[in-house]
Every structure is written in C-alpha cells, then in structure tokens.
Design a protein around this motif. Sequence first.
Motif, mmCIF file in Angstrom:
data_model
loop_
_atom_site.group_PDB
_atom_site.id
_atom_site.type_symbol
_atom_site.label_atom_id
_atom_site.label_comp_id
_atom_site.label_asym_id
_atom_site.label_seq_id
_atom_site.Cartn_x
_atom_site.Cartn_y
_atom_site.Cartn_z
ATOM 1 N N GLU A 1 0.860 -1.180 0.000
ATOM 2 C CA GLU A 1 0.000 0.000 0.000
ATOM 3 C C GLU A 1 0.901 1.236 0.000
ATOM 4 O O GLU A 1 1.907 1.261 0.718
ATOM 5 C CB GLU A 1 -0.868 0.018 1.250
ATOM 6 N N PRO A 2 0.590 2.275 -0.759
ATOM 7 C CA PRO A 2 1.407 3.489 -0.713
ATOM 8 C C PRO A 2 1.498 4.085 0.697
ATOM 9 O O PRO A 2 2.527 4.638 1.087
ATOM 10 C CB PRO A 2 0.685 4.425 -1.679
ATOM 11 N N GLN B 1 3.574 5.406 7.079
ATOM 12 C CA GLN B 1 4.270 5.890 5.885
ATOM 13 C C GLN B 1 5.713 5.405 5.878
ATOM 14 O O GLN B 1 6.342 5.265 6.934
ATOM 15 C CB GLN B 1 4.260 7.422 5.845
ATOM 16 N N LEU C 1 10.001 2.845 -1.715
ATOM 17 C CA LEU C 1 9.281 2.050 -2.715
ATOM 18 C C LEU C 1 9.997 2.065 -4.059
ATOM 19 O O LEU C 1 10.018 1.064 -4.774
ATOM 20 C CB LEU C 1 7.851 2.559 -2.876
ATOM 21 N N SER D 1 0.608 -2.121 -6.677
ATOM 22 C CA SER D 1 0.230 -1.054 -5.750
ATOM 23 C C SER D 1 -1.212 -1.267 -5.304
ATOM 24 O O SER D 1 -2.135 -1.235 -6.118
ATOM 25 C CB SER D 1 0.375 0.322 -6.405
ATOM 26 N N GLU E 1 -4.133 0.217 -3.969
ATOM 27 C CA GLU E 1 -4.694 1.562 -3.812
ATOM 28 C C GLU E 1 -6.113 1.517 -3.240
ATOM 29 O O GLU E 1 -6.870 2.480 -3.390
ATOM 30 C CB GLU E 1 -4.716 2.276 -5.173
ATOM 31 N N THR F 1 -5.840 4.327 -0.584
ATOM 32 C CA THR F 1 -5.141 5.577 -0.905
ATOM 33 C C THR F 1 -5.581 6.221 -2.215
ATOM 34 O O THR F 1 -5.218 7.364 -2.490
ATOM 35 C CB THR F 1 -3.619 5.342 -0.981
ATOM 36 N N GLY G 1 -1.975 6.973 -4.953
ATOM 37 C CA GLY G 1 -0.930 6.971 -3.940
ATOM 38 C C GLY G 1 0.443 6.645 -4.495
ATOM 39 O O GLY G 1 1.447 7.183 -4.031
ATOM 40 N N PHE G 2 0.510 5.754 -5.501
ATOM 41 C CA PHE G 2 1.829 5.392 -6.035
ATOM 42 C C PHE G 2 2.535 6.588 -6.641
ATOM 43 O O PHE G 2 3.775 6.659 -6.670
ATOM 44 C CB PHE G 2 1.717 4.232 -7.045
ATOM 45 N N THR H 1 2.776 9.491 -5.429
ATOM 46 C CA THR H 1 3.495 10.225 -4.379
ATOM 47 C C THR H 1 4.874 9.633 -4.135
ATOM 48 O O THR H 1 5.714 10.270 -3.500
ATOM 49 C CB THR H 1 2.700 10.228 -3.054
ATOM 50 N N HIS H 2 5.104 8.411 -4.619
ATOM 51 C CA HIS H 2 6.408 7.761 -4.440
ATOM 52 C C HIS H 2 7.257 7.837 -5.703
ATOM 53 O O HIS H 2 8.373 7.299 -5.722
ATOM 54 C CB HIS H 2 6.211 6.297 -4.045
#
Length: 467
Positions: A240-241, A250, A256, A272, A274, A277, A288-289, A291-292
Amino acid sequence: MPPCDFVPEKYESYPYERVQKIREQNIAPSLRTYYRKPLLLHQGHMQWLFDHEGRRYLDLFAGIVTVSVGHCHPKVTMATQKQLARLWHTTNIYMYPAIHEYAEKLTSLFPDPLKVVYLTNSGSEANDLAMFMARLHTRNFDIISLRGGYHGGSPYTLGLTSLTPYKHGVANGFGCTTTMLPDVFRGPWGGSHCRDSPVQTVRKCSCSEGACLAKDQYIEQFKDTLNTSVPKTVAGFIAEPIQGVNGAVQYPRNFLKEAYQLIRERGGLCISDEVQTGFGRTGSHFWGFQTHGVIPDIVTLAKGIGNGFPMAAVVTTKEIASSLAQNLHFNTFGGNPLACVVGAAVLDAIEEDSLQKNSEIVGTYMLLELAKLRDEFEIVGDVRGKGLMIGVEMVTDKDSRCPLPAEEINQIWEDCKDMGVLIGRGGLYSQTFRIKPPMCITKRDVNFAVEVFRTALQKHMDRAAAK
C-alpha cells in the motif's frame, strides 16, 4: 458542532433491542461492532451520519475509508436511480455502454502503460486477481509483502496480510513472504525528515539533505529478505502506498522506488494496493503510487471507487492482462451496468467538487492541528499521513513508544463518539486512531473534530490524575 441543514427521515424500523437480538442470533459473530453500545445508524448525508434517535455524527471513518465523495452524494444517487430504471445486470459477455464508458474514463486517469482494467466486486477479490496475474505472467510463484500490510481476508490474500488479528489457524500464504515494515516511528530506524507528510516524527536524525539513513537500512532488510527467503526469481511485490489498517504508516521517501527496482531485477511485478489511498485521498496526487515517484505493473482499487457501492478493479498493462486470456476467467457481477454508472458518477463528483484539492488543503490543515495536540499531550506519540489519510498513534510516553493500553484508548474513543465524532482504529495493537473521512469535509468540521479529540484527551489525563 457545525450546522447542517439536512433533516433525516424519521426512523421507523425495528426497535434498538430487537436489532441487537437479531444481531446476536442471526448475523455471523465474526462481524463485530464498534463501541460498548453499538450505534444503530439510520441515514447519511455527505460527511454526516444519523442514528435511530436522530442524533448527528461527524463521520471521520467513512465506512472504513469507503465513502469517498460523501454519503448519498446527490450526483451519485441520481445516476444510480436513473440506471436502476434502465438496466441492472446482464453479463459482460454482451456489450453495453456503461462498462465501456467507465473503462475509458477510469483508465484515462492512469499513466501509460496502465490502460487495461478488469472489474471485480471487492478489494480482496482485486488483490487475489492481482496475485494470480503476477504468477501467470512471470511464471514465478513467490510474492513479497510488508509486515503490517492488509491486502484482504480471502484464503489467497491472507498470505499477504500481515496483521495477527486477521490470521486464522488454517494453512494459508503458500508462496507469500513478508519483509520488515519501514516504519519510521515504531521501527528500529527513523528520523525527522523521512516521510512525505506535513508532519514528521519526533525522532531525531543527523541525515544531510537528500540522504536518509533509515531508508538505507530498511532497503538492506529488504535485500536480506530477497537473499534469504525467496528464490532467485519472484512473481511480485505488493504494498500500500500508505498502510491503511495498520494506522496510516508511511515509509521513508524513495523506499518504494528502490524496492520496485530490486523486485524487477528478479523478474517480478510491482503491485500497488490503492484500495484506501486511491481517488485523490492523498491530496497531492490522484493515486498513492504517484506520491512515491513510481509506476507499478498492477494497481488494485476498491472502497472509494464506488462510494460504498460494492465494486473494485485491477488496472494493468495490455501485456500482463493478456496472460489471463490464455484460458477462461469470468466474473459474474464485475463491471455490471449499475456498478459502472456508479463508478463514473464518483469520478465526476471528485472532479466537479474538487475533492482531491480539498483533501490536500483540509487534510494538511487537520494534520497540522493534530500535531499541536501531539506537542501538548505526552500520550499522543505520532501524527502522520497525507491528505485525508491520517493516523494518530497513542503511547504511554514518547520515549518508550509503548502502545497506550487498550482500555485507555477505548475510553478516549468512546468519549469522541459521545461528543459526536466517529473515528476508526488500527495498528498491530489497535493503538492508532484512523482518520479517513469523506473527502468533502471542511476546515470547520476539522476545528470541531480536533476540539472534541482534545477534550477527550484532557478527560483521559484528568482520570489518570485522579487515580
């Protein structure tokens, strides 16, 4: 409590006592209820819920991170009612407009080459299918997940889920391996600049700008798992992100990204999850992915995808999706006309109501306000998250980081409910309050919720002092 001009209908169903009796006698006991006296909820409107007595609650848990755009959002409700009068269900072996319109709309929100969707009914089902696809496509078997992760409760996905309360005493998880969770608050390494959040941990570090010792150490642990616990080639890695059920945990920035690279070097796919997220909840990005700074090979979606309607999805590449086409794979209800219309209306509501931006603005505001409570109260160990994906971890004291005893957390939780605020629980010891409301909440709602939480914390301190 902030004003609300919505007036709920009068409750006219069974008396509370009869509902309780039916619950005890006819509903599976594994489906547990919250609170000493469980709520009997009757109606919902946007960020508000109403019980059988007409009492109003600010919903900060959104049906376990599922009501994305608001309870009974008028646009989603109207679209659903219109489709109910047209066509509920046929089968996806026939063509009908809704599934094609929705598939185009949903996949347009993903970067290339993630342009193919398989629609399902739940997050567990989506993750189950993602595992199956990864194994089929790579012709490898082993899949790695992070400890503390939740990826479903089906026999297949239980191998990926790594939280003891969800583990049953039956064989599961063949071919699934867990690795150390890079938790910069509770884990062995963490500092004051690790995570992508307006609020950092109270832990200190001496890392120079652009460096993160904690990330490096957790990556070494990841490498150790690859070198000792799985074959030289793997099917995939799922994460999970931001961990949801474990309390909005976090990871360090770039963890990641480096983990994905290591998995791909071993022939594996990156998945991922999601389910919690996605759909703008993190604020800065829709997924969310993003953000990485990574692009997964497979993405799983559920919960907020339907604002409470049972639907889910797996999004992947044409090449990976084709691996499933070598034999028959069918889903009776996945992508039915009603679900697709609901999903499309949810996407429209997110855009038209600017809910991703609202998540960023209101979520950041809430995080910073909650951080003030962390600085004020010794038992608030950590405030973390991004957008409207927030965790508040409770401890006996900040130095030891020992989880606050369950009976003490329970009373704080009950006090919040009695004052009109509903929040969730999570974490390995159920020590973290999970705040993941409908994305339509306002700063005024946040001010009310934070004041309620502060009052509940102060009540706890007064009780402790009186002992």
